[in-house]
Write an enzyme that holds these catalytic residues in place. Structure first.
Site, PDB file in Angstrom:
ATOM      1  N   GLU A 195       0.819  -1.202   0.000  1.00 18.89           N
ATOM      2  CA  GLU A 195       0.000   0.000   0.000  1.00 18.89           C
ATOM      3  C   GLU A 195       0.860   1.262   0.000  1.00 18.89           C
ATOM      4  O   GLU A 195       0.565   2.231  -0.706  1.00 18.89           O
ATOM      5  CB  GLU A 195      -0.912   0.007   1.239  1.00 18.89           C
ATOM      6  CG  GLU A 195      -1.894  -1.143   1.301  1.00 18.89           C
ATOM      7  CD  GLU A 195      -1.357  -2.332   2.084  1.00 18.89           C
ATOM      8  OE1 GLU A 195      -2.129  -2.991   2.779  1.00 18.89           O
ATOM      9  OE2 GLU A 195      -0.132  -2.618   1.975  1.00 18.89           O
ATOM     10  N   CYS A 217      -2.343  -4.012   7.079  1.00 23.35           N
ATOM     11  CA  CYS A 217      -1.902  -4.292   8.448  1.00 23.35           C
ATOM     12  C   CYS A 217      -2.252  -3.128   9.365  1.00 23.35           C
ATOM     13  O   CYS A 217      -2.415  -1.985   8.928  1.00 23.35           O
ATOM     14  CB  CYS A 217      -0.411  -4.597   8.484  1.00 23.35           C
ATOM     15  SG  CYS A 217       0.650  -3.174   8.106  1.00 23.35           S
ATOM     16  N   ALA A 276      12.721 -42.661 -10.236  1.00 24.93           N
ATOM     17  CA  ALA A 276      14.068 -43.099 -10.602  1.00 24.93           C
ATOM     18  C   ALA A 276      13.980 -44.452 -11.299  1.00 24.93           C
ATOM     19  O   ALA A 276      13.011 -45.197 -11.131  1.00 24.93           O
ATOM     20  CB  ALA A 276      14.970 -43.194  -9.376  1.00 24.93           C
ATOM     21  N   ALA A 323      15.858 -47.061 -10.766  1.00 24.82           N
ATOM     22  CA  ALA A 323      16.047 -48.140  -9.800  1.00 24.82           C
ATOM     23  C   ALA A 323      16.503 -47.523  -8.489  1.00 24.82           C
ATOM     24  O   ALA A 323      17.026 -46.399  -8.474  1.00 24.82           O
ATOM     25  CB  ALA A 323      17.084 -49.144 -10.302  1.00 24.82           C
ATOM     26  N   LEU A 383      21.576 -28.121  -3.388  1.00 20.93           N
ATOM     27  CA  LEU A 383      20.310 -27.653  -2.809  1.00 20.93           C
ATOM     28  C   LEU A 383      20.285 -26.147  -2.567  1.00 20.93           C
ATOM     29  O   LEU A 383      19.530 -25.661  -1.731  1.00 20.93           O
ATOM     30  CB  LEU A 383      19.979 -28.406  -1.512  1.00 20.93           C
ATOM     31  CG  LEU A 383      19.833 -29.924  -1.644  1.00 20.93           C
ATOM     32  CD1 LEU A 383      19.588 -30.551  -0.275  1.00 20.93           C
ATOM     33  CD2 LEU A 383      18.710 -30.278  -2.611  1.00 20.93           C
TER      34      LEU A 383
END
Length: 368
Positions: free
Chosen positions: A57, A80, A167, A169, A209
Site C-alpha cells: 500500500e 496491516c 528413478a 532403480a 540444494l
C-alpha cells in the site's frame, strides 16, 4: 467475488497478480499487492518488494502522490494495523485520503490484523474480506499456516514419470524433468527458509540444494537433512558453501558420537531428536525447526520422506512435476505406502496445471 463489480474483481485480481512478484524476497512476510484506482483509471500499483521494506500500500501511495486522495485501494491482503518494521498500512491509507478499500483476504496475524476495522472507524468505505479462507491461503500458504498453527509450513516437490516413478532403480540418480522445470524448482526454493531432504538423497544425488538459475532471492535457504544414523559424508557437496547456505542435520538421540562430531567439524549444526516410525520423529524435527526460526521448508526428497510427511499430516502443499515418459515396473514409486483413493482424500488441487517445457506442474493443498 460476491458484492463486487466485474471491474472491481479485475482490479483485485491484478493486486493478487503483482503480489506474487515478492516471491523469494519477502518471506516470512506475506506477498501483498495494491492497485489504486480513481475515476475508473489505475493511478498506481505497488507490491511488497523486500522483507523489512515498505508494504504494498505504501509503495502504491508513493507512486500515486496526491492522486491517491479519493481513490479506491484494491489490496490482496487486509492492510496491516500494527507497528512492526514499518508503520501501519491502515494509517497510511487514512492519511492519504483514500475513500474506499477493497481487500481479498483477512489478515490472520495476531498482531497485524484489524486493518479493516480501523479503516471503517476512520470513515473509509471498506469491502472485505471477499475471498474464502481456502482461496486466501493459496496466495500465502506459509504465512497463514504459521499464524494459525504456530508451526513450520512444509511443501513437497517431486518429479515423476507418467507411470508414477522417480528413478530407474533404487540408488540410481535419474533425470526426470527438463531445464524449464529445473528453473521453476530453483524459483520455488527461493521462497522457503530451508530445503529438506533425507540422507539417501544426499548419498545418491550429492546435491547442492542452493538457489541458482538467476532467480530473485533474499537469502539462500538452509539445507536440512534427516540422517538418523549420521551416515552422510562430511565430504558431500552440501559442505562446500556452509557459510552462505547453512547445513542443519537431524540425527537420532543414540546416533554414534564420532560421525556426528565429523559433521559438526565440517560446518553442520547437528540436532539430536527421538526416533519415530520409519526414522526420526517428524513432530520433534519440525518442533526444532520452528524454534530455529524456519517458518517454511521445501522438501525435495526422497519418496519415502515425502510419503512419511504426508501420512503424518505434516505437509501442506505438493508440487508434482510430471514428465511425459514411463520407466516401467523396475522404477522407484513416487509415493510408497500411499496407494488407494483414501490415502489422497485430504488433498485437493491448488492451482491450474502449468507447462514447463514438456513437463506439467500439478499443485495440491491439504484440506483442513
Amino acid at each position: 467475488m460476491d458484492g463486487l463489480t466485474d471491474q472491481d474483481t479485475s482490479h483485485l485480481q491484478r493486486a493478487r497478480e503483482i503480489a506474487r512478484r515478492g516471491w523469494g524476497l519477502v518471506h516470512p512476510n506475506p506477498m501483498v499487492g495494491c492497485v489504486l484506482v480513481k475515476e475508473g483509471e489505475v493511478v498506481a500499483e505497488g507490491w511488497h518488494t523486500e522483507w523489512g521494506g515498505a508494504h504494498a500500500e505504501v509503495n502504491a501511495l508513493r507512486e500515486a502522490e496526491d492522486r491517491a486522495k479519493g481513490a479506491t485501494a484494491f489490496v490482496s491482503l487486509e492492510p496491516c494495523n500494527h507497528f512492526g518494521k514499518t508503520p501501519p498500512c491502515s494509517t497510511a491509507l487514512l492519511e492519504a485520503g483514500v475513500s474506499r478499500v477493497v481487500y481479498g483476504a483477512a489478515d490472520p496475524g495476531l498482531e497485524s490484523a484489524g486493518g479493516g476495522t480501523a479503516l471503517r472507524a476512520g470513515g473509509i468505505e471498506v469491502v472485505g474480506p471477499v475471498m474464502s479462507l481456502q482461496e486466501a491461503r493459496r496466495d500465502n500458504p506459509a504465512f497463514f499456516h504459521n499464524q494459525e498453527h504456530r508451526g513450520t509450513y512444509v511443501a513437497i516437490k517431486l518429479a515423476q514419470t507418467l507411470d508414477g516413478k522417480i528413478a530407474e532403480a533404487p540408488g540410481r540418480r535419474t533425470a526426470i524433468t527438463g531445464p524449464e522445470a529445473k528453473v521453476e524448482t530453483h524459483r520455488l526454493r527461493a521462497g522457503f527458509d530451508g530445503v529438506l531432504v533425507g540422507s539417501e538423497t544426499v548419498r545418491v544425488d550429492d546435491p547442492l540444494l542452493t538457489v541458482r538459475e538467476d532467480v530473485p532471492l533474499r537469502k539462500q535457504p538452509a539445507r536440512v537433512v534427516l540422517d538418523t544414523e549420521a551416515t552422510i559424508s562430511s565430504k558431500a557437496r552440501l559442505f562446500e558453501d556452509v557459510s552462505v547456505a547453512p547445513v542443519v542435520i537431524f540425527v537420532a538421540d543414540d546416533a554414534p558420537e564420532e560421525p556426528v562430531s565429523g559433521l559438526e567439524r565440517a560446518g553442520a549444526t547437528v540436532n539430536r531428536v527421538p526416533r519415530g516410525k520409519g526414522g526420526l520423529s517428524m513432530e520433534a524435527v519440525l518442533a526444532v525447526c520452528w524454534e530455529m526460526g524456519f517458518r517454511s521448508l521445501f522438501c525435495e526428497g526422497g519418496a519415502r520422506l515425502a510419503s512419511r510427511l504426508m501420512v503424518a499430516e505434516a505437509a501442506q502443499r505438493l508440487h508434482l512435476f510430471v514428465a511425459p515418459f514411463v520407466l516401467g515396473n523396475e522404477g522407484v514409486p513416487a509415493f510408497p505406502g500411499m496407494e488407494g483413493a483414501e490415502a489422497w482424500s485430504a488433498w485437493a488441487p491448488a492451482a491450474t496445471p502449468t507447462m514447463f517445457g514438456k513437463d506439467v506442474l500439478l499443485e495440491f493443498d491439504r484440506i483442513d
